[in-house]
Design a protein around this motif. Sequence first.
Motif, short mmCIF file in Angstrom:
data_model
loop_
_atom_site.label_atom_id
_atom_site.label_comp_id
_atom_site.label_asym_id
_atom_site.label_seq_id
_atom_site.Cartn_x
_atom_site.Cartn_y
_atom_site.Cartn_z
N GLU A 78 5.33 -11.08 -10.33
CA GLU A 78 4.26 -10.34 -9.65
C GLU A 78 4.47 -10.33 -8.15
OE1 GLU A 78 0.87 -8.13 -8.94
OE2 GLU A 78 1.85 -8.53 -10.87
N LYS A 81 -0.81 -16.26 -11.60
CA LYS A 81 -0.23 -15.92 -12.90
C LYS A 81 0.44 -17.17 -13.48
CE LYS A 81 -1.05 -11.42 -12.52
NZ LYS A 81 -1.91 -10.65 -13.45
N ARG A 140 6.92 -7.54 -6.90
CA ARG A 140 6.70 -6.13 -7.23
C ARG A 140 6.69 -5.31 -5.94
NH1 ARG A 140 5.43 -5.36 -12.49
NH2 ARG A 140 4.58 -7.14 -13.66
N GLU A 171 5.71 -15.82 -14.28
CA GLU A 171 5.10 -14.50 -14.10
C GLU A 171 4.57 -14.32 -12.67
OE1 GLU A 171 2.20 -13.48 -17.02
OE2 GLU A 171 3.45 -14.17 -18.69
N ARG A 175 3.31 -4.61 -4.17
CA ARG A 175 2.72 -5.78 -3.50
C ARG A 175 3.50 -6.11 -2.23
NH1 ARG A 175 -0.71 -9.36 -4.55
NH2 ARG A 175 -0.96 -8.60 -6.67
#
Length: 383
Positions: free
Chosen positions: A60, A52, A63, A56, A66
């Motif tokens: 990610e 990303k 998260r 970002e 993940r």
Amino acid sequence: MLVSIAKFIPEDEESMSLKEHVSLPVATGVLLFGIPYSISLLVQWMYGWPNKPSYEKYIEAIRPRRIYRLTRAVLGMLKCVQYGKLYFQWRLWYKNADNHKHFKKGISFGRRSNKLDLYYCPNMDQSRAEPTPVVVFVYGGAWGSGDRGMYCLLASQMAKELNAMVVCPDYSTYPKGNVLDMVQDIADSLLWVKENGDMFNIDNVSLALIGHSAGAHLCALTTLFLVNGAKELGIEATKQREITALIKGVAGLSGVYNILDHYRHEKTRGVEYVSPMHKAMGGIENFDYYSPTSTLKTLTDDQLKTVPPFCLIHGTGDGTVPVVSSLKFSDALADLSVKVSLYLLPQVGHTEMVTDLMAPDSNCYHTVYGCIKQVFNKYTGNC
């Protein structure tokens, strides 16, 4: 005195109770958040952040979905600790000078001067006039790890079980090379067999390819590239046709044959960015080009007639490469009238499929070699 004691005891109990109330949330927080986040962030830091832009990728990376998927995948790999004994066994065997009578070590081949090992068939007289059948074994490692020495026990057992010479080549794993480099290296190893067979009494007009996991993918892709006469291989057309005729069969153990499908599976495990696969392929845009299932569709009717038979062996307990990978590839081959044999082994996992071939007392040893023998004898005309 009695009064003071009565007052002291409740205060002590209250203090202990308070500590319990404090320690329980802390322990829960460590278990549910501290450990998973520590493990997953460390793995992503070591092997790759999400693809990303700018900050970002970090958003990610943290998260919750993940984090927990990746942590589960990492913890699942801890079962590989059971193969620690095997690790020391192959290292000792490979370095033991007394074992060098069983194989020739570190032969240079190809455009990148990679090395291969040649394992002699212990059941045959090497001085005999009749050439010995040959197998080229391509190891796996997610396109980013592995070396020929790790598979010395497997190669020596395979030579014994199949009454064949076994060639085990190294190839340019990522980041040293990309998938095209790897395919070129496998093709170079086949060319080496073709051009040097007489020197080692190898039957250089009949060869079988056997690969595991990413190695099965490379075996299939190399074969189909050769059939297609791909210029990307960097081998002149005449030699490509000679090598193609040399391959009498391909056996894939727990193989990946559709890269996009496997990438989707990696996403369900949270490992798609830490896995070398998408990097070795050069990005998602190349997934279709490097998928054997897609390459099949580009072949003409005449080319399809020259595709050698395939044998696909897969364990139903494989969580790393789902069994559907071999099922779909088998269907794709059959739909185009390419000969294919499919063996599904109940409850067999991904790693066991290859490690169990290193020792006769392993659970899957005789089952997997039984499957391989059936097709290998057909390939070499020994049935």
